[in-house]
Scaffold this active site. Structure first.
Site, PDB file in Angstrom:
ATOM      1  N   GLY A  27       6.102 -11.532  -8.377  1.00 28.51           N
ATOM      2  CA  GLY A  27       7.547 -11.673  -8.541  1.00 28.51           C
ATOM      3  C   GLY A  27       7.899 -13.011  -9.159  1.00 28.51           C
ATOM      4  O   GLY A  27       7.020 -13.712  -9.655  1.00 28.51           O
ATOM      5  N   ASN A  28       9.170 -13.336  -9.138  1.00 33.16           N
ATOM      6  CA  ASN A  28       9.579 -14.647  -9.654  1.00 33.16           C
ATOM      7  C   ASN A  28      10.710 -15.185  -8.789  1.00 33.16           C
ATOM      8  O   ASN A  28      11.173 -14.511  -7.869  1.00 33.16           O
ATOM      9  CB  ASN A  28       9.977 -14.539 -11.128  1.00 33.16           C
ATOM     10  CG  ASN A  28      11.148 -13.616 -11.322  1.00 33.16           C
ATOM     11  OD1 ASN A  28      12.234 -13.873 -10.826  1.00 33.16           O
ATOM     12  ND2 ASN A  28      10.929 -12.512 -12.021  1.00 33.16           N
ATOM     13  N   ARG A  29      11.180 -16.378  -9.107  1.00 28.77           N
ATOM     14  CA  ARG A  29      12.060 -17.097  -8.195  1.00 28.77           C
ATOM     15  C   ARG A  29      13.545 -16.902  -8.450  1.00 28.77           C
ATOM     16  O   ARG A  29      14.361 -17.698  -8.022  1.00 28.77           O
ATOM     17  CB  ARG A  29      11.708 -18.581  -8.244  1.00 28.77           C
ATOM     18  CG  ARG A  29      10.316 -18.841  -7.733  1.00 28.77           C
ATOM     19  CD  ARG A  29       9.922 -20.278  -7.869  1.00 28.77           C
ATOM     20  NE  ARG A  29      10.855 -21.175  -7.219  1.00 28.77           N
ATOM     21  CZ  ARG A  29      10.626 -22.460  -7.029  1.00 28.77           C
ATOM     22  NH1 ARG A  29       9.482 -22.980  -7.422  1.00 28.77           N
ATOM     23  NH2 ARG A  29      11.523 -23.217  -6.448  1.00 28.77           N
TER      24      ARG A  29
END
Ligand code: C5P
Length: 218
Positions: free
Chosen positions: A28-30
């Site tokens: 995923g990412n932030r």
């Protein structure tokens, strides 16, 4: 409903996407989704019929917004396409560029002696580019560019390569801007040139960006 966007259908994508590796892990990412949610909230407040395609985020649905929750880039792609036709598309989601080539049905276990794990990733479909080249293309397609450097150059490249009408670039990886922060600075580029919005609260920037959108649709 009254407001300067009344009568328009606006589709916004927001948040990250999670690409599942196995039943317990993902890539995923932030992205917090705050910028996209602020844009959807502002669009609805200004009278647009607003569809918000949201990745996994911990945010309340803004008033007057129709929310469609998704998890992966593939699901977000399908949900955005299903929301067309629209007058405006704002791609504020931080869509994963790569997803695992295969989903492991069982949890991937470590075994004694393992030095590491090689994970094969494949490219995801580019939602923004597909919207911009769709047979029923929205009148205005707005992309975001989260960059750690070369903001203007990357935004210019995106404008041309993805055939979008407007790109809002923001810096990530520094305090007080980009992912997770409440404030942001947007470098907005279109064929007419560039301008800087902010630094300001994402809620304020959402209205400033929609002012530019509304002006382009007039
Ligand atoms: O090229 P890059 O991924 O940095 O472009 C960012 C923009 O493209 C954002 O508007 C993002 O929502 C969109 N995007 C997309 N689908 C992807 C990757 C990015 O819609 N697979």
């Amino acid at each position: 409903m009254s407001g300067d966007l009344a009568g328009l259908r606006v589709v916004v994508s927001a948040g990250p996407t999670y690409e599942d590796i196995d039943p317990v892990r993902f890539v995923g990412n932030r992205s917090s989704g705050k910028m996209g949610f602020a844009i959807a909230a502002a669009a609805a407040r200004r009278g647009a019929t607003t569809i918000l395609v949201a990745g996994p985020v911990a945010l309340d649905t803004p008033a007057g917004v129709e929310r469609r929750d998704v998890r992966s880039a593939a699901q977000m792609h399908a949900a955005v396409m299903a929301a067309l036709p629209a007058d405006v598309y704002v791609g504020a989601a931080a869509v994963a560029d790569f997803t695992p080539a295969a989903f492991a049905e069982g949890k991937i276990k470590k075994t004694p002696g393992d030095e590491g794990l090689v994970l094969e990733l494949v490219r995801t479909a580019d939602i923004l580019a597909d919207v911009a080249t769709h047979p029923r293309r929205p009148r205005l397609v707005v992309g975001f560019a989260a960059e750690t450097g070369d903001l203007e150059a990357n935004a210019l490249d995106k404008l041309a390569r993805k055939r979008v009408d407007m790109v809002a670039a923001n810096r990530v990886g520094v305090a007080g801007s980009g992912f997770e922060a409440d404030d942001n600075t947007l470098h907005v580029l279109d064929a007419g040139g560039g301008r800087v919005l902010g630094p300001a609260a994402k809620t304020t920037l959402a209205d400033a960006l929609l002012d530019l959108v509304a002006a382009r649709l007039r």
